[in-house]
Design an enzyme around this catalytic site. Sequence first.
Site, PDB file in Angstrom:
ATOM      1  N   TYR A 123      -2.362  -0.433  10.654  1.00  0.00           N
ATOM      2  CA  TYR A 123      -2.321  -0.768   9.216  1.00  0.00           C
ATOM      3  C   TYR A 123      -0.999  -0.299   8.597  1.00  0.00           C
ATOM      4  CZ  TYR A 123      -4.068  -1.088   4.357  1.00  0.00           C
ATOM      5  OH  TYR A 123      -4.243  -1.388   3.027  1.00  0.00           O
ATOM      6  N   SER A 162       0.864  -1.193   0.000  1.00  0.00           N
ATOM      7  CA  SER A 162       0.000   0.000   0.000  1.00  0.00           C
ATOM      8  C   SER A 162       0.892   1.231   0.000  1.00  0.00           C
ATOM      9  CB  SER A 162      -0.854  -0.027   1.272  1.00  0.00           C
ATOM     10  OG  SER A 162      -1.531   1.199   1.458  1.00  0.00           O
TER      11      SER A 162
HETATM   12  P1  NAD Z   1     -11.360  -5.910   0.138  1.00  0.00           P
HETATM   13  O1  NAD Z   1     -11.818  -5.755   1.529  1.00  0.00           O
HETATM   14  O2  NAD Z   1     -12.346  -5.944  -0.962  1.00  0.00           O
HETATM   15  O3  NAD Z   1     -10.450  -7.216  -0.028  1.00  0.00           O
HETATM   16  C1  NAD Z   1      -9.696  -7.783   0.998  1.00  0.00           C
HETATM   17  C2  NAD Z   1      -9.916  -9.279   0.927  1.00  0.00           C
HETATM   18  O4  NAD Z   1      -9.117  -9.929   1.916  1.00  0.00           O
HETATM   19  C3  NAD Z   1     -11.391  -9.628   1.223  1.00  0.00           C
HETATM   20  O5  NAD Z   1     -11.842 -10.577   0.284  1.00  0.00           O
HETATM   21  C4  NAD Z   1     -11.316 -10.216   2.618  1.00  0.00           C
HETATM   22  O6  NAD Z   1     -12.332 -11.166   2.875  1.00  0.00           O
HETATM   23  C5  NAD Z   1      -9.936 -10.858   2.569  1.00  0.00           C
HETATM   24  N1  NAD Z   1      -9.444 -11.155   3.910  1.00  0.00           N
HETATM   25  C6  NAD Z   1      -9.414 -10.343   4.990  1.00  0.00           C
HETATM   26  N2  NAD Z   1      -8.943 -11.008   6.045  1.00  0.00           N
HETATM   27  C7  NAD Z   1      -8.650 -12.269   5.614  1.00  0.00           C
HETATM   28  C8  NAD Z   1      -8.129 -13.416   6.230  1.00  0.00           C
HETATM   29  N3  NAD Z   1      -7.798 -13.438   7.533  1.00  0.00           N
HETATM   30  N4  NAD Z   1      -7.953 -14.531   5.481  1.00  0.00           N
HETATM   31  C9  NAD Z   1      -8.278 -14.543   4.181  1.00  0.00           C
HETATM   32  N5  NAD Z   1      -8.794 -13.486   3.538  1.00  0.00           N
HETATM   33  C10 NAD Z   1      -8.964 -12.356   4.258  1.00  0.00           C
HETATM   34  O7  NAD Z   1     -10.314  -4.750  -0.100  1.00  0.00           O
HETATM   35  P2  NAD Z   1      -9.278  -4.505  -1.290  1.00  0.00           P
HETATM   36  O8  NAD Z   1      -9.200  -3.061  -1.432  1.00  0.00           O
HETATM   37  O9  NAD Z   1      -9.560  -5.356  -2.449  1.00  0.00           O
HETATM   38  O10 NAD Z   1      -7.929  -5.002  -0.575  1.00  0.00           O
HETATM   39  C11 NAD Z   1      -7.042  -5.951  -1.138  1.00  0.00           C
HETATM   40  C12 NAD Z   1      -5.628  -5.650  -0.668  1.00  0.00           C
HETATM   41  O11 NAD Z   1      -5.247  -4.374  -1.167  1.00  0.00           O
HETATM   42  C13 NAD Z   1      -5.472  -5.581   0.847  1.00  0.00           C
HETATM   43  O12 NAD Z   1      -4.236  -6.170   1.220  1.00  0.00           O
HETATM   44  C14 NAD Z   1      -5.442  -4.094   1.123  1.00  0.00           C
HETATM   45  O13 NAD Z   1      -4.755  -3.799   2.309  1.00  0.00           O
HETATM   46  C15 NAD Z   1      -4.727  -3.600  -0.113  1.00  0.00           C
HETATM   47  N6  NAD Z   1      -4.928  -2.187  -0.414  1.00  0.00           N
HETATM   48  C16 NAD Z   1      -6.185  -1.683  -0.583  1.00  0.00           C
HETATM   49  C17 NAD Z   1      -6.332  -0.338  -0.876  1.00  0.00           C
HETATM   50  C18 NAD Z   1      -7.685   0.321  -1.077  1.00  0.00           C
HETATM   51  O14 NAD Z   1      -7.765   1.544  -1.040  1.00  0.00           O
HETATM   52  N7  NAD Z   1      -8.739  -0.413  -1.318  1.00  0.00           N
HETATM   53  C19 NAD Z   1      -5.201   0.480  -0.993  1.00  0.00           C
HETATM   54  C20 NAD Z   1      -3.946  -0.080  -0.825  1.00  0.00           C
HETATM   55  C21 NAD Z   1      -3.812  -1.415  -0.540  1.00  0.00           C
END
Ligand code: NAD
Length: 239
Positions: free
Chosen positions: A137, A124
């Site tokens: 985070y 991130s």
């Molecule tokens: P999201 O919440 O849609 O996806 C996260 C996924 O991880 C979900 O499907 C959730 O069920 C799964 N998850 C959470 N805890 C878990 C566990 N213990 N075991 C297995 N699965 C688990 O959000 P996203 O935005 O698609 O996030 C995906 C990745 O991208 C994450 O690592 C997040 O930190 C990172 N990210 C997101 C953003 C943003 O703005 N959306 C920005 C930077 C990084």
Amino acid sequence: MRRILVTGGGSGIGRAIAQAFADDGDAVTISGRRMEALEETNGGRGMTCVACDVTEEAQVAALFEDPFDVVVANAGAGTPMKLRDMPLEQWQSIIDVNLTGTFLTFRAALQNMQKGGRLIAMASTASLQGGPNISAYVAAKHGVLGLVRALAQEVARDGITCNAVCPGFVDTPMGDAAAEGVAKRFGISQEEAVSRIVSGNPMRRMIEPAEVVAAVRFLASSEASMVNGHALSVSGGEI
Ligand code: NAD
């Protein structure tokens, strides 16, 4: 046909990555805690769906009976809260899913990964800079990038690369939740919250999951064979 694993494949960025690779003709396995969400991602594309919580060591190890060519440690989560109010359990659970989950996934992947393998962590912009109310985070995602940089040096001689993708705010359920949190805290509309969130981004808009997919596709490609230990920012110039 490449064998590709995406953790947290039931929504958001993980869903977009899995669908893109499956549409490219790769053999894709998606893991996550909710089978219905994984089946929705699959949508008849022939992916293998496996129930797995990335914080559970045995469940993660079981994903790797056969080797994968590309492993995307994408599962992650974070709930905003001021550090002074944060219970230890919340700190621990954010470290567990983001950092320990990536460690467990990469360690298990390396038991049988072959030359040419690709380890990709969904880090991130929070791996590269701080921000208020997201200390756990930020700490976890800085840890993920530290893990990637160190592991990249460990696996280089095996012909394996390890890299991180660092998106800014992406339009996913996690992005929506962040906007809802800001809207509630400041008593503003969801739309105003989104503009406030993206105000630090020179492009002034949320990132599309497809724009993150493009970075993952590159790092997974044979063309990226000498890109190792890199933090690829997908943030419209914020970083
Ligand atoms: P999201 O919440 O849609 O996806 C996260 C996924 O991880 C979900 O499907 C959730 O069920 C799964 N998850 C959470 N805890 C878990 C566990 N213990 N075991 C297995 N699965 C688990 O959000 P996203 O935005 O698609 O996030 C995906 C990745 O991208 C994450 O690592 C997040 O930190 C990172 N990210 C997101 C953003 C943003 O703005 N959306 C920005 C930077 C990084």
